[in-house]
Structures are given as structure tokens and as C-alpha cells.
Write a protein that holds these residues in place. Structure first.
Motif, PDB file in Angstrom:
ATOM      1  N   HIS A 202       2.645 -83.692  51.982  1.00 49.27           N
ATOM      2  CA  HIS A 202       3.236 -82.571  52.417  1.00 49.27           C
ATOM      3  C   HIS A 202       5.030 -82.874  51.822  1.00 49.27           C
ATOM      4  O   HIS A 202       5.186 -83.607  51.777  1.00 49.27           O
ATOM      5  CB  HIS A 202       3.405 -82.964  53.948  1.00 49.27           C
ATOM      6  N   PRO A 203       5.590 -81.590  51.834  1.00 47.39           N
ATOM      7  CA  PRO A 203       7.047 -81.809  51.129  1.00 47.39           C
ATOM      8  C   PRO A 203       7.897 -82.751  51.833  1.00 47.39           C
ATOM      9  O   PRO A 203       8.880 -83.259  51.344  1.00 47.39           O
ATOM     10  CB  PRO A 203       7.481 -80.334  51.660  1.00 47.39           C
ATOM     11  N   MET A 204       7.433 -83.279  53.080  1.00 47.95           N
ATOM     12  CA  MET A 204       8.298 -84.177  53.942  1.00 47.95           C
ATOM     13  C   MET A 204       8.532 -85.605  52.721  1.00 47.95           C
ATOM     14  O   MET A 204       9.460 -86.334  53.071  1.00 47.95           O
ATOM     15  CB  MET A 204       7.918 -84.331  55.362  1.00 47.95           C
ATOM     16  N   ASN A 205       7.278 -85.811  52.327  1.00 49.63           N
ATOM     17  CA  ASN A 205       7.380 -87.066  51.594  1.00 49.63           C
ATOM     18  C   ASN A 205       8.324 -86.826  50.325  1.00 49.63           C
ATOM     19  O   ASN A 205       8.525 -88.111  49.827  1.00 49.63           O
ATOM     20  CB  ASN A 205       5.878 -87.222  51.217  1.00 49.63           C
ATOM     21  N   VAL A 206       8.621 -85.866  50.036  1.00 51.87           N
ATOM     22  CA  VAL A 206       9.604 -85.633  48.787  1.00 51.87           C
ATOM     23  C   VAL A 206      10.966 -85.593  49.437  1.00 51.87           C
ATOM     24  O   VAL A 206      11.867 -85.836  48.628  1.00 51.87           O
ATOM     25  CB  VAL A 206       9.074 -84.367  48.009  1.00 51.87           C
ATOM     26  N   ARG A 207      11.130 -84.766  50.541  1.00 52.52           N
ATOM     27  CA  ARG A 207      12.305 -84.308  51.072  1.00 52.52           C
ATOM     28  C   ARG A 207      13.080 -85.606  51.761  1.00 52.52           C
ATOM     29  O   ARG A 207      14.503 -85.669  51.483  1.00 52.52           O
ATOM     30  CB  ARG A 207      12.142 -83.264  52.032  1.00 52.52           C
ATOM     31  N   TYR A 208      12.400 -86.437  52.223  1.00 46.98           N
ATOM     32  CA  TYR A 208      12.922 -87.506  52.801  1.00 46.98           C
ATOM     33  C   TYR A 208      12.339 -89.034  52.218  1.00 46.98           C
ATOM     34  O   TYR A 208      11.279 -88.817  51.690  1.00 46.98           O
ATOM     35  CB  TYR A 208      12.657 -87.417  54.126  1.00 46.98           C
ATOM     36  N   GLU A 209      13.194 -89.980  52.412  1.00 44.02           N
ATOM     37  CA  GLU A 209      12.590 -91.339  52.051  1.00 44.02           C
ATOM     38  C   GLU A 209      11.786 -91.951  53.404  1.00 44.02           C
ATOM     39  O   GLU A 209      12.576 -92.336  54.171  1.00 44.02           O
ATOM     40  CB  GLU A 209      13.860 -92.110  51.532  1.00 44.02           C
ATOM     41  N   LEU A 210      10.719 -91.864  53.149  1.00 49.14           N
ATOM     42  CA  LEU A 210       9.728 -92.251  54.341  1.00 49.14           C
ATOM     43  C   LEU A 210       8.831 -93.426  54.077  1.00 49.14           C
ATOM     44  O   LEU A 210       8.582 -93.862  52.854  1.00 49.14           O
ATOM     45  CB  LEU A 210       8.891 -91.050  54.777  1.00 49.14           C
ATOM     46  N   GLU A 211       8.553 -94.075  55.170  1.00 47.69           N
ATOM     47  CA  GLU A 211       7.734 -95.173  54.928  1.00 47.69           C
ATOM     48  C   GLU A 211       6.583 -95.078  56.024  1.00 47.69           C
ATOM     49  O   GLU A 211       6.736 -94.575  57.276  1.00 47.69           O
ATOM     50  CB  GLU A 211       8.127 -96.559  54.885  1.00 47.69           C
ATOM     51  N   TYR A 212       5.268 -95.179  55.895  1.00 46.74           N
ATOM     52  CA  TYR A 212       4.266 -95.317  56.984  1.00 46.74           C
ATOM     53  C   TYR A 212       3.910 -96.546  57.435  1.00 46.74           C
ATOM     54  O   TYR A 212       3.973 -97.512  56.806  1.00 46.74           O
ATOM     55  CB  TYR A 212       2.758 -94.702  56.557  1.00 46.74           C
ATOM     56  N   LEU A 213       3.775 -96.591  58.659  1.00 43.34           N
ATOM     57  CA  LEU A 213       3.416 -97.845  59.490  1.00 43.34           C
ATOM     58  C   LEU A 213       2.173 -98.313  59.311  1.00 43.34           C
ATOM     59  O   LEU A 213       1.108 -97.602  59.126  1.00 43.34           O
ATOM     60  CB  LEU A 213       3.804 -97.789  60.995  1.00 43.34           C
ATOM     61  N   SER A 214       1.863 -99.617  59.209  1.00 44.19           N
ATOM     62  CA  SER A 214       0.747-100.288  59.085  1.00 44.19           C
ATOM     63  C   SER A 214       0.171-100.987  60.335  1.00 44.19           C
ATOM     64  O   SER A 214       0.845-101.053  61.340  1.00 44.19           O
ATOM     65  CB  SER A 214       0.667-101.265  57.702  1.00 44.19           C
ATOM     66  N   GLU A 215      -0.904-101.581  60.194  1.00 42.74           N
ATOM     67  CA  GLU A 215      -1.794-102.408  61.022  1.00 42.74           C
ATOM     68  C   GLU A 215      -1.772-101.560  62.550  1.00 42.74           C
ATOM     69  O   GLU A 215      -1.254-101.994  63.669  1.00 42.74           O
ATOM     70  CB  GLU A 215      -0.799-103.718  61.396  1.00 42.74           C
ATOM     71  N   GLY A 216      -2.360-100.278  62.344  1.00 43.46           N
ATOM     72  CA  GLY A 216      -2.405 -99.475  63.555  1.00 43.46           C
ATOM     73  C   GLY A 216      -3.971 -99.493  64.108  1.00 43.46           C
ATOM     74  O   GLY A 216      -4.103 -98.620  64.882  1.00 43.46           O
ATOM     75  N   ASN A 217      -4.472-100.559  63.910  1.00 39.32           N
ATOM     76  CA  ASN A 217      -6.167-100.666  64.227  1.00 39.32           C
ATOM     77  C   ASN A 217      -6.705 -99.341  64.006  1.00 39.32           C
ATOM     78  O   ASN A 217      -7.702 -98.956  64.969  1.00 39.32           O
ATOM     79  CB  ASN A 217      -5.934-101.082  65.855  1.00 39.32           C
ATOM     80  N   ASP A 218      -6.618 -98.682  63.021  1.00 34.57           N
ATOM     81  CA  ASP A 218      -7.444 -97.226  62.830  1.00 34.57           C
ATOM     82  C   ASP A 218      -7.284 -96.446  63.863  1.00 34.57           C
ATOM     83  O   ASP A 218      -8.198 -95.313  63.945  1.00 34.57           O
ATOM     84  CB  ASP A 218      -8.741 -97.952  62.346  1.00 34.57           C
ATOM     85  N   VAL A 219      -6.186 -96.163  64.605  1.00 32.14           N
ATOM     86  CA  VAL A 219      -6.210 -95.434  65.571  1.00 32.14           C
ATOM     87  C   VAL A 219      -6.166 -93.977  65.208  1.00 32.14           C
ATOM     88  O   VAL A 219      -6.701 -92.803  65.781  1.00 32.14           O
ATOM     89  CB  VAL A 219      -5.063 -95.525  66.536  1.00 32.14           C
ATOM     90  N   PHE A 220      -5.569 -93.826  64.135  1.00 30.92           N
ATOM     91  CA  PHE A 220      -5.550 -92.382  63.380  1.00 30.92           C
ATOM     92  C   PHE A 220      -6.788 -92.315  62.280  1.00 30.92           C
ATOM     93  O   PHE A 220      -6.887 -91.287  61.532  1.00 30.92           O
ATOM     94  CB  PHE A 220      -4.318 -92.132  62.607  1.00 30.92           C
ATOM     95  N   GLY A 221      -7.618 -93.216  62.235  1.00 32.69           N
ATOM     96  CA  GLY A 221      -8.728 -93.047  61.259  1.00 32.69           C
ATOM     97  C   GLY A 221      -8.653 -94.556  60.558  1.00 32.69           C
ATOM     98  O   GLY A 221      -7.675 -95.102  60.590  1.00 32.69           O
TER      99      GLY A 221
END
Length: 229
Positions: A202-221
Motif C-alpha cells: 500500500h502507498p502508506m508504506n512508502v509515504r510514511y515511516e512505519l513499523e508493524y507490531l509483533s507478537e500478536g498471537n496471530d490475531v490477524f492471521g
């Protein structure tokens, strides 16, 4: 070599055009659902352009995810390119099992979905799902999502209702993709913390400096939101 490739493409185009001419009229004007996400809008528009080049007359409808699946079930919509799995499994699987819709192919692998934060927040210690509760005051007790009725928001609401990761006291702010990202831009511009539902590509990953959180116990998959290949 270039000439042979070009000739092959023209031959294939002619064959597909002939096949198109032999199809029933109902198949010559396929309808797409565009749920308004930038990445899906791009792939849908590209697919429509390719079909137009082959002689079809595609129509693109702007629908919510919930309406999209109902429309696919009723036959009012023919194609949806934004079936993110396993996030939408609860909605999609019963329809597939009942033979009411069909999954034709996987059009993208290696994607990612889940909670995202500005790089500055990540560097400050907001790195895992369990860290969100520790930053409640800085976050104003809010998590920003996309449109109401989406699988993503349903997952977030479940986390809040079940107090997963200590999120019981948080509020989900439901909005459109554009509304959510406008809030992200304001937060980053003012140096504030924010947790929101992000995905890649998604363009958001280029437009902003982002990081994705970890250790989510696979709640989103599996693999914190990375769909199985």
C-alpha cells in the motif's frame, strides 16, 4: 527476439478476442467491486483496462466489504480482487463451502496486515501488541481502523471486547482508509503516537515511516498477519 514476442502477443490477443466474441452477452460486461482501498482500486482499475482492451465492457461498483460478498452471492457482482485471507475467512468461507461464490486464484502473495505505528513510536518502545496498553495515555486510548463492517475492524473490536493484550479500555475509531491515514499523517506531523490498522503493499508504506507490531498471537492471521503462501 523482440519481434517474436510481439507477434506472439498479437496472436494471443487475436485468439482471446475471438473467444470473447463467442461468449454469451452476460459475460461481456463483468462487474467489479471496489471497496475503496487504494491498493484494490489500483488492481481493479488495471484489470478493467485490460478487459476493455480485449473487447469487454467492465463496470466498477463502489461497495463495502459486507455488501460486496452479499452482491457476489446474489450474482450482482462478478469479481472482487480484495479478498484478504485469512482476515475475511469468516465471511468468505461459508459462501465458498455453499458453492455460492468461487475463489478463482491468488493474485498476491507475501502481503501483510496488522497494527502499524510511526517509526518514532516504535523506537520509543511501542513494538508489540502488549506494548499498546503501556502507551494508552500517549495514544489517547484510541486505535484507528477502516470502515465499519470490515473484517479488520471486527477483529479489533473482538480484541477490545475480550481485553486481549490489555485493550479492554480502548476505543476503536472507525473511518474510511482515507480518513484513517489523514489521522496518521496528522499524528506523524505533530510527533504524536498512533496505532492503526495497516497493510502492505500500500502507498502508506512508502509515504510514511512505519513499523508493524509483533507478537500478536496471530490475531490477524499466521505470522502476525502474513497470509499463508
Amino acid at each position: 527476439m523482440k519481434i517474436k514476442i510481439a507477434t506472439g502477443m498479437l496472436t494471443a490477443f487475436a485468439m482471446m478476442s475471438q473467444a470473447h466474441a463467442a461468449e454469451p452477452a452476460a459475460c461481456q460486461a463483468p462487474t467489479f467491486s471496489d471497496v475503496g482501498w487504494t491498493d484494490i482500486s489500483a488492481t481493479t482499475a488495471t484489470s478493467a483496462i485490460l478487459l476493455e482492451a480485449l473487447g469487454y465492457k467492465p463496470e466498477i461498483q463502489i461497495l463495502s466489504v459486507a455488501v460486496t460478498f452479499e452482491s457476489l452471492k446474489k450474482g450482482d457482482t462478478d469479481i472482487f480482487l480484495g479478498n484478504w485471507m485469512p482476515l475475511q475467512e469468516a465471511t468468505q468461507k461459508p459462501l465458498v463451502d455453499a458453492g455460492e461464490i468461487e475463489v478463482v486464484a491468488t493474485n498476491l502473495e507475501g502481503a501483510l496486515i496488522g497494527y502499524a505505528v510511526p517509526a518514532k513510536s516504535y523506537e520509543a518502545g511501542l513494538k508489540t501488541y502488549a506494548d499498546i496498553a503501556k502507551f494508552k495515555d500517549q495514544l489517547g486510548g484510541k486505535i484507528y481502523g477502516i470502515e465499519a463492517g470490515s473484517g479488520a475492524n471486527g477483529t479489533i473490536l473482538k480484541m477490545i471486547d475480550e481485553d486481549m493484550f490489555g485493550l479492554g479500555g480502548f476505543e476503536l475509531v472507525e473511518s474510511s482508509e482515507q480518513g484513517m491515514l489523514a489521522q496518521v499523517q496528522r499524528a506523524i506531523g505533530s510527533g504524536n503516537d498512533i496505532v492503526f490498522f495497516g497493510w502492505r503493499p500500500h502507498p502508506m508504506n512508502v509515504r510514511y515511516e512505519l513499523e508493524y507490531l509483533s507478537e500478536g498471537n496471530d490475531v490477524f492471521g499466521p505470522e502476525d498477519g502474513a497470509p499463508p503462501s
